[in-house]
Structure formats: structure tokens, C-alpha cells
Design a protein around this motif. Structure first.
Motif, PDB file in Angstrom:
ATOM      1  N   UNK A  63       0.875  -1.168   0.000  1.00 47.56           N
ATOM      2  CA  UNK A  63       0.000   0.000   0.000  1.00 47.56           C
ATOM      3  C   UNK A  63       0.918   1.226   0.000  1.00 47.56           C
ATOM      4  N   UNK A  64       1.144   1.845  -1.168  1.00 44.61           N
ATOM      5  CA  UNK A  64       2.097   2.963  -1.246  1.00 44.61           C
ATOM      6  C   UNK A  64       1.663   4.171  -0.413  1.00 44.61           C
ATOM      7  N   UNK A  65       2.625   4.744   0.287  1.00 43.58           N
ATOM      8  CA  UNK A  65       2.413   5.991   1.044  1.00 43.58           C
ATOM      9  C   UNK A  65       1.233   5.906   2.017  1.00 43.58           C
ATOM     10  N   UNK A  66       1.016   4.756   2.610  1.00 36.10           N
ATOM     11  CA  UNK A  66      -0.139   4.551   3.490  1.00 36.10           C
ATOM     12  C   UNK A  66       0.071   5.085   4.900  1.00 36.10           C
ATOM     13  N   UNK A  67       1.313   5.472   5.220  1.00 32.01           N
ATOM     14  CA  UNK A  67       1.609   5.982   6.564  1.00 32.01           C
ATOM     15  C   UNK A  67       2.486   7.219   6.426  1.00 32.01           C
ATOM     16  N   UNK A  68       2.312   8.160   7.351  1.00 28.95           N
ATOM     17  CA  UNK A  68       3.163   9.346   7.330  1.00 28.95           C
ATOM     18  C   UNK A  68       3.565   9.743   8.737  1.00 28.95           C
ATOM     19  N   UNK A  69       4.641  10.537   8.804  1.00 34.87           N
ATOM     20  CA  UNK A  69       5.148  11.018  10.082  1.00 34.87           C
ATOM     21  C   UNK A  69       5.933  12.305   9.858  1.00 34.87           C
ATOM     22  N   UNK A  70       6.171  13.019  10.940  1.00 34.57           N
ATOM     23  CA  UNK A  70       6.914  14.282  10.904  1.00 34.57           C
ATOM     24  C   UNK A  70       8.215  14.098  11.683  1.00 34.57           C
ATOM     25  N   UNK A  71       9.344  13.895  10.994  1.00 38.86           N
ATOM     26  CA  UNK A  71      10.602  13.686  11.707  1.00 38.86           C
ATOM     27  C   UNK A  71      11.108  14.938  12.427  1.00 38.86           C
ATOM     28  N   UNK A  72      10.751  16.101  11.907  1.00 39.97           N
ATOM     29  CA  UNK A  72      11.177  17.374  12.507  1.00 39.97           C
ATOM     30  C   UNK A  72       9.996  18.346  12.486  1.00 39.97           C
ATOM     31  N   UNK A  73       8.968  18.079  13.310  1.00 40.03           N
ATOM     32  CA  UNK A  73       7.780  18.934  13.267  1.00 40.03           C
ATOM     33  C   UNK A  73       8.088  20.338  13.784  1.00 40.03           C
ATOM     34  N   UNK A  74       7.270  21.277  13.348  1.00 36.33           N
ATOM     35  CA  UNK A  74       7.394  22.628  13.888  1.00 36.33           C
ATOM     36  C   UNK A  74       6.954  22.612  15.352  1.00 36.33           C
ATOM     37  N   UNK A  75       7.256  23.668  16.056  1.00 38.30           N
ATOM     38  CA  UNK A  75       7.063  23.736  17.504  1.00 38.30           C
ATOM     39  C   UNK A  75       5.647  23.321  17.941  1.00 38.30           C
ATOM     40  N   UNK A  76       4.629  23.817  17.267  1.00 38.82           N
ATOM     41  CA  UNK A  76       3.249  23.523  17.683  1.00 38.82           C
ATOM     42  C   UNK A  76       2.876  22.046  17.556  1.00 38.82           C
ATOM     43  N   UNK A  77       3.598  21.302  16.732  1.00 41.57           N
ATOM     44  CA  UNK A  77       3.277  19.884  16.501  1.00 41.57           C
ATOM     45  C   UNK A  77       4.300  18.945  17.118  1.00 41.57           C
ATOM     46  N   UNK A  78       5.143  19.445  17.982  1.00 43.89           N
ATOM     47  CA  UNK A  78       6.251  18.631  18.505  1.00 43.89           C
ATOM     48  C   UNK A  78       5.789  17.364  19.215  1.00 43.89           C
ATOM     49  N   UNK A  80       3.811  15.175  18.233  1.00 50.35           N
ATOM     50  CA  UNK A  80       3.627  14.052  17.307  1.00 50.35           C
ATOM     51  C   UNK A  80       4.902  13.759  16.513  1.00 50.35           C
ATOM     52  N   UNK A  81       6.009  14.325  16.928  1.00 45.85           N
ATOM     53  CA  UNK A  81       7.269  14.066  16.238  1.00 45.85           C
ATOM     54  C   UNK A  81       7.558  12.574  16.158  1.00 45.85           C
ATOM     55  N   UNK A  82       7.813  12.087  14.968  1.00 45.12           N
ATOM     56  CA  UNK A  82       8.118  10.684  14.666  1.00 45.12           C
ATOM     57  C   UNK A  82       6.969   9.710  14.927  1.00 45.12           C
ATOM     58  N   UNK A  83       5.820  10.193  15.391  1.00 44.39           N
ATOM     59  CA  UNK A  83       4.649   9.331  15.524  1.00 44.39           C
ATOM     60  C   UNK A  83       4.048   9.134  14.136  1.00 44.39           C
ATOM     61  N   UNK A  84       3.421   7.986  13.910  1.00 44.75           N
ATOM     62  CA  UNK A  84       2.978   7.603  12.569  1.00 44.75           C
ATOM     63  C   UNK A  84       1.458   7.531  12.502  1.00 44.75           C
ATOM     64  N   UNK A  85       0.898   8.162  11.460  1.00 43.87           N
ATOM     65  CA  UNK A  85      -0.542   8.115  11.185  1.00 43.87           C
ATOM     66  C   UNK A  85      -0.762   7.367   9.875  1.00 43.87           C
ATOM     67  N   UNK A  86      -2.004   6.986   9.628  1.00 40.69           N
ATOM     68  CA  UNK A  86      -2.316   6.115   8.497  1.00 40.69           C
ATOM     69  C   UNK A  86      -3.522   6.616   7.710  1.00 40.69           C
ATOM     70  N   UNK A  87      -3.571   6.193   6.454  1.00 42.83           N
ATOM     71  CA  UNK A  87      -4.720   6.408   5.577  1.00 42.83           C
ATOM     72  C   UNK A  87      -4.667   5.364   4.475  1.00 42.83           C
ATOM     73  N   UNK A  88      -5.333   5.600   3.344  1.00 46.79           N
ATOM     74  CA  UNK A  88      -5.343   4.672   2.201  1.00 46.79           C
ATOM     75  C   UNK A  88      -5.807   3.273   2.595  1.00 46.79           C
ATOM     76  N   UNK A  89      -6.868   3.209   3.388  1.00 43.48           N
ATOM     77  CA  UNK A  89      -7.459   1.916   3.701  1.00 43.48           C
ATOM     78  C   UNK A  89      -6.940   1.225   4.937  1.00 43.48           C
ATOM     79  N   UNK A  90      -5.990   1.851   5.647  1.00 41.12           N
ATOM     80  CA  UNK A  90      -5.521   1.263   6.911  1.00 41.12           C
ATOM     81  C   UNK A  90      -6.587   1.550   7.967  1.00 41.12           C
ATOM     82  N   UNK A  91      -7.090   0.506   8.602  1.00 37.13           N
ATOM     83  CA  UNK A  91      -8.125   0.644   9.626  1.00 37.13           C
ATOM     84  C   UNK A  91      -7.496   0.887  10.992  1.00 37.13           C
ATOM     85  N   UNK A  92      -8.086   1.809  11.735  1.00 35.15           N
ATOM     86  CA  UNK A  92      -7.678   2.055  13.123  1.00 35.15           C
ATOM     87  C   UNK A  92      -8.794   1.529  14.008  1.00 35.15           C
ATOM     88  N   UNK A  93      -8.450   0.588  14.882  1.00 38.68           N
ATOM     89  CA  UNK A  93      -9.439  -0.053  15.739  1.00 38.68           C
ATOM     90  C   UNK A  93      -8.976  -0.053  17.187  1.00 38.68           C
TER      91      UNK A  93
END
Length: 99
Positions: A63-78, A80-93
């Protein structure tokens, strides 16, 4: 316990995720790394920074590009740095455990 599932396979599992804009961000240690391959894809979020992506492979399918993360997030998003989120059919349960 929260789980990310794709193609019938649990690819990440954790007691708690960090939820931002409706997306569950899984801590990096919760990933089952054998299912993740770095992608060359990048995108820019004005308030989180540059996102990098993973291709997710499970049970022989990718599943190409099904997960993303921010290795160096800006200050307001720190948080979630390196935490991984999903889309493209990945189910969260699951259900978040109490801290």
C-alpha cells in the motif's frame, strides 16, 4: 489497545495514540517494522512541517504511502514528532487505555 490494520495484518499496536485533526498518531516503537519501507514522498503541512511517508506491506501486498510522520515537526506539533498516522485503507481499531 489501539491497532492499525491493513490487509488483515496488525501493523502497529499501542495502548495510546495521540490524536490530531482526527488522525491517530502511533508512537514509533509501536510499529511492526517489517511492514514499513521508507517512501520518497514528502508533503508540507503549514502548521506541522514536512511529512515523510512509508509504504506498508502486508501479506504480499504493498500500500504505497499509506503511513506518514513528521521527523522534525514545527514547535506547535512537537508532540507528534516521529509518531505515525495512516490512511489509504488502513483501519484504526480499538480503545485508548487510561493513562
Amino acid at each position: 489497545m489501539m491497532r492499525a490494520i491493513w490487509n488483515g495484518v496488525v501493523i502497529a499496536e499501542t495502548p495510546r495514540t495521540r490524536v490530531v485533526e482526527g488522525n491517530h498518531y502511533f508512537p514509533p516503537e509501536s510499529l511492526r517494522r517489517e511492514h514499513f519501507t521508507e517512501s520518497r514522498t514528502r508533503s508540507l503541512c503549514p502548521w506541522k512541517g514536512v511529512a515523510r511517508y512509508y509504504d506498508v506491506t502486508a501479506d504480499g501486498l504493498t500500500n504505497p504511502d499509506a503511513a506518514w510522520y513528521y521527523p522534525h515537526p514545527v514547535f506547535l506539533a512537537r508532540r507528534i514528532g516521529n509518531h505515525v498516522a495512516f490512511w489509504h485503507g488502513v483501519a484504526i481499531e480499538g480503545t485508548q487505555e487510561q493513562a
